[in-house]
Motif scaffolding. Structure first.
Motif, PDB file in Angstrom:
ATOM      1  N   TYR A   1     111.444 -44.654 -81.307  1.00 57.11           N
ATOM      2  CA  TYR A   1     110.154 -45.014 -81.881  1.00 57.11           C
ATOM      3  C   TYR A   1     109.516 -43.935 -82.756  1.00 57.11           C
ATOM      4  O   TYR A   1     108.671 -44.244 -83.593  1.00 57.11           O
ATOM      5  CB  TYR A   1     109.174 -45.390 -80.770  1.00 57.11           C
ATOM      6  N   ILE A   2     109.896 -42.683 -82.563  1.00 59.34           N
ATOM      7  CA  ILE A   2     109.284 -41.609 -83.356  1.00 59.34           C
ATOM      8  C   ILE A   2     110.291 -41.031 -84.331  1.00 59.34           C
ATOM      9  O   ILE A   2     109.970 -40.783 -85.487  1.00 59.34           O
ATOM     10  CB  ILE A   2     108.687 -40.522 -82.430  1.00 59.34           C
ATOM     11  N   GLY A   3     111.505 -40.822 -83.867  1.00 62.44           N
ATOM     12  CA  GLY A   3     112.556 -40.364 -84.765  1.00 62.44           C
ATOM     13  C   GLY A   3     113.110 -39.007 -84.378  1.00 62.44           C
ATOM     14  O   GLY A   3     112.528 -38.272 -83.587  1.00 62.44           O
ATOM     15  N   ASP A   4     114.250 -38.705 -84.960  1.00 61.85           N
ATOM     16  CA  ASP A   4     114.951 -37.457 -84.684  1.00 61.85           C
ATOM     17  C   ASP A   4     114.254 -36.312 -85.403  1.00 61.85           C
ATOM     18  O   ASP A   4     114.210 -36.273 -86.627  1.00 61.85           O
ATOM     19  CB  ASP A   4     116.403 -37.595 -85.148  1.00 61.85           C
ATOM     20  N   ARG A   5     113.707 -35.375 -84.654  1.00 55.76           N
ATOM     21  CA  ARG A   5     113.041 -34.198 -85.223  1.00 55.76           C
ATOM     22  C   ARG A   5     113.992 -33.007 -85.290  1.00 55.76           C
ATOM     23  O   ARG A   5     113.581 -31.901 -85.580  1.00 55.76           O
ATOM     24  CB  ARG A   5     111.793 -33.831 -84.403  1.00 55.76           C
ATOM     25  N   LYS A   6     115.284 -33.261 -85.004  1.00 52.29           N
ATOM     26  CA  LYS A   6     116.317 -32.229 -85.071  1.00 52.29           C
ATOM     27  C   LYS A   6     116.012 -31.042 -84.146  1.00 52.29           C
ATOM     28  O   LYS A   6     116.222 -29.886 -84.496  1.00 52.29           O
ATOM     29  CB  LYS A   6     116.549 -31.784 -86.513  1.00 52.29           C
ATOM     30  N   VAL A   7     115.500 -31.370 -82.974  1.00 51.64           N
ATOM     31  CA  VAL A   7     115.231 -30.373 -81.936  1.00 51.64           C
ATOM     32  C   VAL A   7     116.345 -30.532 -80.903  1.00 51.64           C
ATOM     33  O   VAL A   7     116.182 -31.201 -79.888  1.00 51.64           O
ATOM     34  CB  VAL A   7     113.822 -30.576 -81.331  1.00 51.64           C
ATOM     35  N   TYR A   8     117.487 -29.911 -81.190  1.00 52.87           N
ATOM     36  CA  TYR A   8     118.686 -30.122 -80.386  1.00 52.87           C
ATOM     37  C   TYR A   8     118.865 -29.095 -79.276  1.00 52.87           C
ATOM     38  O   TYR A   8     119.666 -29.304 -78.371  1.00 52.87           O
ATOM     39  CB  TYR A   8     119.921 -30.143 -81.277  1.00 52.87           C
ATOM     40  N   THR A   9     118.136 -27.981 -79.367  1.00 54.77           N
ATOM     41  CA  THR A   9     118.243 -26.924 -78.355  1.00 54.77           C
ATOM     42  C   THR A   9     116.838 -26.458 -77.972  1.00 54.77           C
ATOM     43  O   THR A   9     115.863 -26.759 -78.674  1.00 54.77           O
ATOM     44  CB  THR A   9     119.026 -25.714 -78.898  1.00 54.77           C
ATOM     45  N   VAL A  10     116.751 -25.717 -76.891  1.00 56.32           N
ATOM     46  CA  VAL A  10     115.462 -25.143 -76.500  1.00 56.32           C
ATOM     47  C   VAL A  10     114.983 -24.171 -77.581  1.00 56.32           C
ATOM     48  O   VAL A  10     113.789 -24.101 -77.882  1.00 56.32           O
ATOM     49  CB  VAL A  10     115.561 -24.458 -75.115  1.00 56.32           C
TER      50      VAL A  10
END
Length: 169
Positions: free
Chosen positions: A33-42
């Motif tokens: 619903y919001i989308g991939d923000r490309k936050v794949y790691t801490v």
């Protein structure tokens, strides 16, 4: 500035919340619903907080709040007031981990933030956007008193979103 409700604490999101932000941003509902923000790691979450979240707090005094359940300290979601390109006024938004959905937390947190937007931050109006297929968000926005007012596309995005709006009384 943090805010409390009967069951929740809303505190400004900081790098101390990076593990939680990483989990939330990669949850199925967020992606859908919001989308991939490309936050794949801490590490990506820390960078996102430092480059996207913290600067808005420094500039405007409000932004994204981590929502914490007071009974046990669990981080359950986020709720915030956002300055977004393409919207005529500040946007109220929310997202919760799936295990905390349908417990009234989103409404409780968003209602408090709406009150703070008008009474503490002295905003004249609020907007909200949601995907056309996100019926739960639509119901929550209506319950908060926002009214659907057409559709909108944000700059650089092809997805048509429902646009909601409310003025301070």
């Amino acid at each position: 500035m943090a805010f409390n409700t009967e069951r929740l604490n809303l505190k400004p999101t900081t790098v101390e919340d990076a593990i939680f932000i990483h989990e939330l941003f990669n949850s199925p509902g967020w992606i859908k619903y919001i989308g991939d923000r490309k936050v794949y790691t801490v590490n990506d979450a820390q960078t996102y907080i430092n480059t996207k979240i913290r600067p808005q707090f420094e500039k405007l005094g409000y932004g994204n709040y981590t929502v914490i359940r007071t009974s046990d300290g669990a981080k359950v979601g986020s709720c915030g007031l956002y300055k977004r390109d393409g919207l005529p006024c500040i946007d109220i938004g929310f997202a919760f981990l799936p295990e905390y959905a349908k417990k009234g937390y989103a409404f409780e947190a968003a209602l408090k933030l709406k009150e703070m937007a008008f009474n503490i931050f002295h905003l004249e109006e609020l907007s909200a956007i949601t995907r056309i297929d996100n019926k739960a968000s639509q119901r929550l926005l209506s319950k908060l008193g926002l009214r659907q007012n057409g559709t909108i596309r944000l700059p650089g995005d092809s997805v048509e979103l429902l646009f909601y709006h409310i003025k301070n009384k």
